[in-house]
Design an enzyme around this catalytic site. Structure first.
Site, PDB file in Angstrom:
ATOM      1  N   LYS A  40      27.741  19.242  65.099  1.00 55.87           N
ATOM      2  CA  LYS A  40      28.843  18.258  63.944  1.00 55.87           C
ATOM      3  C   LYS A  40      30.244  18.239  64.332  1.00 55.87           C
ATOM      4  O   LYS A  40      31.060  17.916  63.699  1.00 55.87           O
ATOM      5  CB  LYS A  40      28.750  18.523  62.909  1.00 55.87           C
ATOM      6  CG  LYS A  40      29.462  17.728  61.627  1.00 55.87           C
ATOM      7  CD  LYS A  40      29.469  16.330  61.560  1.00 55.87           C
ATOM      8  CE  LYS A  40      29.883  15.880  60.648  1.00 55.87           C
ATOM      9  NZ  LYS A  40      30.985  16.188  60.101  1.00 55.87           N
ATOM     10  N   HIS A  55      31.255  16.301  67.433  1.00 54.55           N
ATOM     11  CA  HIS A  55      31.008  14.617  66.497  1.00 54.55           C
ATOM     12  C   HIS A  55      32.500  14.533  65.486  1.00 54.55           C
ATOM     13  O   HIS A  55      32.787  13.314  67.064  1.00 54.55           O
ATOM     14  CB  HIS A  55      30.072  14.552  66.129  1.00 54.55           C
ATOM     15  CG  HIS A  55      30.823  13.450  64.824  1.00 54.55           C
ATOM     16  ND1 HIS A  55      31.179  13.676  64.124  1.00 54.55           N
ATOM     17  CD2 HIS A  55      29.552  12.327  64.533  1.00 54.55           C
ATOM     18  CE1 HIS A  55      30.622  12.409  63.475  1.00 54.55           C
ATOM     19  NE2 HIS A  55      30.349  11.616  63.856  1.00 54.55           N
ATOM     20  N   ASN A  56      33.328  15.680  65.632  1.00 54.30           N
ATOM     21  CA  ASN A  56      34.498  15.378  64.808  1.00 54.30           C
ATOM     22  C   ASN A  56      34.967  14.602  65.422  1.00 54.30           C
ATOM     23  O   ASN A  56      36.417  14.184  65.412  1.00 54.30           O
ATOM     24  CB  ASN A  56      34.530  16.680  63.424  1.00 54.30           C
ATOM     25  CG  ASN A  56      33.672  15.620  62.353  1.00 54.30           C
ATOM     26  OD1 ASN A  56      32.984  15.657  62.029  1.00 54.30           O
ATOM     27  ND2 ASN A  56      34.176  16.380  61.195  1.00 54.30           N
ATOM     28  N   GLU A  96      35.411  12.100  67.091  1.00 55.17           N
ATOM     29  CA  GLU A  96      35.915  11.152  66.375  1.00 55.17           C
ATOM     30  C   GLU A  96      37.316  10.930  66.399  1.00 55.17           C
ATOM     31  O   GLU A  96      37.931   9.417  66.126  1.00 55.17           O
ATOM     32  CB  GLU A  96      35.344  11.329  64.722  1.00 55.17           C
ATOM     33  CG  GLU A  96      35.699  10.838  63.476  1.00 55.17           C
ATOM     34  CD  GLU A  96      34.995  11.463  61.997  1.00 55.17           C
ATOM     35  OE1 GLU A  96      33.820  11.531  62.314  1.00 55.17           O
ATOM     36  OE2 GLU A  96      36.110  11.628  61.615  1.00 55.17           O
ATOM     37  N   ASN A 129      31.092  21.033  56.215  1.00 56.88           N
ATOM     38  CA  ASN A 129      30.994  21.266  57.305  1.00 56.88           C
ATOM     39  C   ASN A 129      32.003  22.035  57.559  1.00 56.88           C
ATOM     40  O   ASN A 129      32.460  22.523  57.552  1.00 56.88           O
ATOM     41  CB  ASN A 129      32.974  20.260  57.297  1.00 56.88           C
ATOM     42  CG  ASN A 129      32.146  18.852  58.570  1.00 56.88           C
ATOM     43  OD1 ASN A 129      31.438  18.749  58.920  1.00 56.88           O
ATOM     44  ND2 ASN A 129      33.182  18.031  57.578  1.00 56.88           N
ATOM     45  N   VAL A 167      29.729  14.017  45.589  1.00 55.52           N
ATOM     46  CA  VAL A 167      29.536  12.586  45.910  1.00 55.52           C
ATOM     47  C   VAL A 167      29.518  12.738  46.987  1.00 55.52           C
ATOM     48  O   VAL A 167      27.406  11.915  46.691  1.00 55.52           O
ATOM     49  CB  VAL A 167      30.334  11.724  46.385  1.00 55.52           C
ATOM     50  CG1 VAL A 167      29.991  10.026  46.625  1.00 55.52           C
ATOM     51  CG2 VAL A 167      31.870  11.362  45.203  1.00 55.52           C
ATOM     52  N   SER A 198      26.615  13.679  59.165  1.00 51.88           N
ATOM     53  CA  SER A 198      28.129  12.971  58.632  1.00 51.88           C
ATOM     54  C   SER A 198      27.884  10.608  58.388  1.00 51.88           C
ATOM     55  O   SER A 198      26.125  10.585  59.069  1.00 51.88           O
ATOM     56  CB  SER A 198      28.327  12.943  60.593  1.00 51.88           C
ATOM     57  OG  SER A 198      29.165  12.204  61.018  1.00 51.88           O
ATOM     58  N   GLY A 199      28.531  10.106  58.539  1.00 52.68           N
ATOM     59  CA  GLY A 199      28.169   9.287  57.643  1.00 52.68           C
ATOM     60  C   GLY A 199      28.890   9.109  56.140  1.00 52.68           C
ATOM     61  O   GLY A 199      28.941   7.889  55.774  1.00 52.68           O
ATOM     62  N   GLY A 200      29.792   9.818  55.467  1.00 53.42           N
ATOM     63  CA  GLY A 200      30.314   9.740  54.347  1.00 53.42           C
ATOM     64  C   GLY A 200      29.256   9.629  53.658  1.00 53.42           C
ATOM     65  O   GLY A 200      28.143   9.739  53.298  1.00 53.42           O
ATOM     66  N   MET A 225      26.950  18.468  43.527  1.00 50.66           N
ATOM     67  CA  MET A 225      26.674  16.934  42.647  1.00 50.66           C
ATOM     68  C   MET A 225      28.271  16.214  42.370  1.00 50.66           C
ATOM     69  O   MET A 225      28.315  15.187  41.763  1.00 50.66           O
ATOM     70  CB  MET A 225      26.140  16.233  40.790  1.00 50.66           C
ATOM     71  CG  MET A 225      24.689  17.409  40.949  1.00 50.66           C
ATOM     72  SD  MET A 225      23.767  16.229  41.390  1.00 50.66           S
ATOM     73  CE  MET A 225      22.810  17.081  43.662  1.00 50.66           C
ATOM     74  N   HIS A 271      49.028  38.568  90.722  1.00 48.00           N
ATOM     75  CA  HIS A 271      47.716  38.440  90.139  1.00 48.00           C
ATOM     76  C   HIS A 271      46.809  37.442  91.288  1.00 48.00           C
ATOM     77  O   HIS A 271      45.634  37.708  90.825  1.00 48.00           O
ATOM     78  CB  HIS A 271      47.799  37.031  89.113  1.00 48.00           C
ATOM     79  CG  HIS A 271      48.766  37.626  88.178  1.00 48.00           C
ATOM     80  ND1 HIS A 271      48.472  38.312  87.047  1.00 48.00           N
ATOM     81  CD2 HIS A 271      50.285  37.323  87.399  1.00 48.00           C
ATOM     82  CE1 HIS A 271      49.603  38.982  86.310  1.00 48.00           C
ATOM     83  NE2 HIS A 271      50.172  38.207  86.461  1.00 48.00           N
ATOM     84  N   ALA A 299      33.076  23.285  52.141  1.00 45.52           N
ATOM     85  CA  ALA A 299      32.867  24.203  52.917  1.00 45.52           C
ATOM     86  C   ALA A 299      33.949  25.404  53.090  1.00 45.52           C
ATOM     87  O   ALA A 299      35.144  25.483  51.949  1.00 45.52           O
ATOM     88  CB  ALA A 299      33.035  23.366  54.406  1.00 45.52           C
TER      89      ALA A 299
HETATM   90  C1  6PG Z   1      31.706  12.591  59.241  1.00 48.99           C
HETATM   91  C2  6PG Z   1      33.173  12.815  59.203  1.00 48.99           C
HETATM   92  C3  6PG Z   1      33.257  13.327  58.099  1.00 48.99           C
HETATM   93  C4  6PG Z   1      35.323  13.418  57.202  1.00 48.99           C
HETATM   94  C5  6PG Z   1      35.213  14.165  58.137  1.00 48.99           C
HETATM   95  C6  6PG Z   1      37.784  13.616  58.254  1.00 48.99           C
HETATM   96  O1  6PG Z   1      31.414  12.740  60.458  1.00 48.99           O
HETATM   97  O2  6PG Z   1      30.932  12.450  58.127  1.00 48.99           O
HETATM   98  O3  6PG Z   1      33.471  13.387  59.892  1.00 48.99           O
HETATM   99  O4  6PG Z   1      32.751  14.879  58.430  1.00 48.99           O
HETATM  100  O5  6PG Z   1      35.119  12.240  56.828  1.00 48.99           O
HETATM  101  O6  6PG Z   1      35.539  15.483  57.486  1.00 48.99           O
HETATM  102  O7  6PG Z   1      37.678  14.457  58.404  1.00 48.99           O
HETATM  103  P1  6PG Z   1      39.153  14.555  58.605  1.00 48.99           P
HETATM  104  O8  6PG Z   1      39.217  15.091  57.069  1.00 48.99           O
HETATM  105  O9  6PG Z   1      40.072  15.354  59.096  1.00 48.99           O
HETATM  106  O10 6PG Z   1      39.698  12.928  59.104  1.00 48.99           O
END
Ligand code: 6PG
Length: 479
Positions: free
Chosen positions: A182, A185-186, A189, A102, A12, A128-130, A10, A451, A76
């Site tokens: 995922k 994705h990061n 990001e 994660n 956020v 993902s999406g915070g 629980m 080689h 995680a």
């Molecule tokens: C997401 C973000 C999320 C998180 C990252 C931040 O997809 O919602 O990627 O997973 O904000 O883990 O990563 P760092 O702290 O490594 O920048």
């Protein structure tokens, strides 16, 4: 047993996801947290959610309809293993455990295998999406078995972000496929963020514009082909004034970037798969470099231009930077999808690349209209060997590449670090080169280690007798 879905953890992310689930028609949500105090607090804070709160894992399991479905939203690592062990004790074959953290995909593969032996389903799902995404609609990347997906699909579809009527969730593939995607994705990001940061830096140093003025530029870019959440929030961050000093907030934030590890995982995995994700790697390294204050202080007197330069035509330069950013971004995504293709092959996942791009259009941090183009590219050519070679992206890079080169030259001349811009350009030129100096590397390897090498004009494997008469012989391929 009254709840059709449960959430464990629980903090956020967990409470927001539980509230999101509770807000959807037909869901009754069971909640549980290691410390019961937290569970009570969340239930009391959101009475309208109608949570079924439990203080023991046994009660939590008993509160769930069968097949029981529970989403774990804890840190995680060890905490995840601890909760899985608890759940395995109280769940039954056919029930579904979802890890929404994660997790490293190899951990997910291991956990899925272990849990499957009990007859319980285990699904590693990237979310993902915070915090806001969890509450209002994230992008969700679930792995696990097709049968678990049958039960889980409707629930996850109900809480995911929606773009053009399509929920941002799809069954990515078996076991660790969801967490793998995922992770990529990061990684993307990280690259996106670093590219944006380099663009800001170049514009600021080249034009002397204030952060607020540069915010306007990003806001403008956000109406075009760069439209994305990260560009949008960049404008917001740049516009922010620090209440204490009155200075732009970006000028009072310590310039040492943190990282929780998913970017590094992407690069480590790509290295193992032999995929050059150079844009992502440079983004990870740029954060590492920024966080080495002792080295930076010791090196601060090293010779070189001080980063200040003046551009002749401000508007033209800003447009060049926009194009360099766009081209480099295409490279970062192209590399990210290369890693997905390689991962799918290595781990036997049937990953639909176009679907991945589609579920990244909403909810997640890299959300952008741009992703439609990736979906289109794979729809047109499912066997596409590199995203950048799809006609749309080839045209985009063709239109941008002169500007890209000018920007990288300007940065190098002024002494402004632009690792992501310049490495992306180097990758681009490497990829399109007719002939690479890799031939010389092969010659060197053959010289010192026998080689061997292949020839352009004949089949077979060869070795030159370097320490003998330097004649060439047929050899056994040693790579
Ligand atoms: C997401 C973000 C999320 C998180 C990252 C931040 O997809 O919602 O990627 O997973 O904000 O883990 O990563 P760092 O702290 O490594 O920048």
């Amino acid at each position: 047993s009254q709840a059709n879905i449960g959430v464990i953890g629980m903090a956020v992310m967990g409470s927001n996801l539980a509230r999101n689930l509770a807000s959807r028609e037909g869901n009754t949500v069971a909640i549980y947290n290691r410390s019961a105090e937290k569970t009570r607090a969340v239930a009391a804070e959101f009475p309208d959610a109608g949570f079924v709160a439990s203080e023991t894992i046994e009660d939590f399991a008993a509160s769930l309809q069968k097949p029981r479905t529970a989403i774990i939203m804890v840190q995680a690592g060890r905490a995840t293993d601890a909760v899985i062990n608890q759940l395995v004790e109280v769940f039954e074959p056919g029930d579904i455990i979802v890890d929404g953290g994660n997790a490293l995909f190899t951990d997910t593969i291991r956990r899925e295998k272990a849990v499957r032996e009990t007859g319980i389903n285990f699904v590693g799902a990237g979310i993902s999406g915070g915090e806001e995404g969890a509450l209002l609609g994230p992008s969700i990347m679930p792995g696990g078995s097709a049968s678990a997906w049958e039960t889980l699909g409707p629930i996850l579809r109900s809480i995911a972000a929606v773009v053009d009527g399509r929920p941002c969730v799809t069954h990515v593939g078996t076991d660790g496929a969801g967490h793998f995607v995922k992770m990529i994705h990061n990684g993307i990001e990280y690259a996106d963020m670093q590219l944006i940061a380099e663009a800001y830096d170049l514009i600021r140093r080249g034009t002397g514009k204030s952060p607020a003025e540069i915010a306007d530029i990003f806001a403008e870019w956000n109406t075009g082909e760069l439209e994305s959440y990260l560009i949008e929030i960049t404008a917001e961050v740049l516009r922010q004034t620090d209440a204490a000093t009155g200075a732009p907030l970006v000028d009072v934030i310590l310039d040492q970037a943190g990282a929780k590890g998913t970017g590094a995982w992407t690069v480590q995995t790509a290295l193992d798969l032999g995929i050059p994700v150079s844009g992502i790697a440079e983004a990870v390294f740029a954060r590492s470099l920024s966080s080495k204050p002792a080295q930076r202080a010791a090196a601060s007197a090293l010779p070189g231009p001080d980063g200040d330069f003046t551009v002749a035509d401000v508007d033209a330069f800003v447009e060049d930077v926009r194009l360099a950013l766009y081209a480099s971004k295409i490279i970062a995504y192209s590399q990210g999808f290369d890693a997905i293709v390689a991962g799918a092959e290595e781990y036997n996942w049937d990953i639909k690349k176009g679907d991945i791009a589609a579920i990244w259009r909403g909810g997640c941090i890299i959300r952008a209209q741009f992703l439609n183009r990736i979906t289109d590219a794979y729809a047109e050519n499912p066997g596409l060997v590199a995203l950048v070679t799809a006609p749309y992206f080839t045209d985009a890079v063709a239109g941008a590449q002169s500007a890209w080169r000018r920007v990288v030259i300007a940065a190098a001349q002024a002494g402004i670090p632009s690792p992501a811009f310049s490495s992306s350009l180097a990758y681009y030129d490497g990829l399109r080169a007719d002939r690479l100096p890799a031939a010389l590397v092969q010659g060197q390897r053959d010289f010192f280690g026998a080689h061997t090498y292949k020839r352009v004009d004949r089949d077979g494997t060869f070795h030159t007798l370097w320490s003998g008469d330097r004649s060439e012989i047929q050899a056994v391929d040693t790579h």
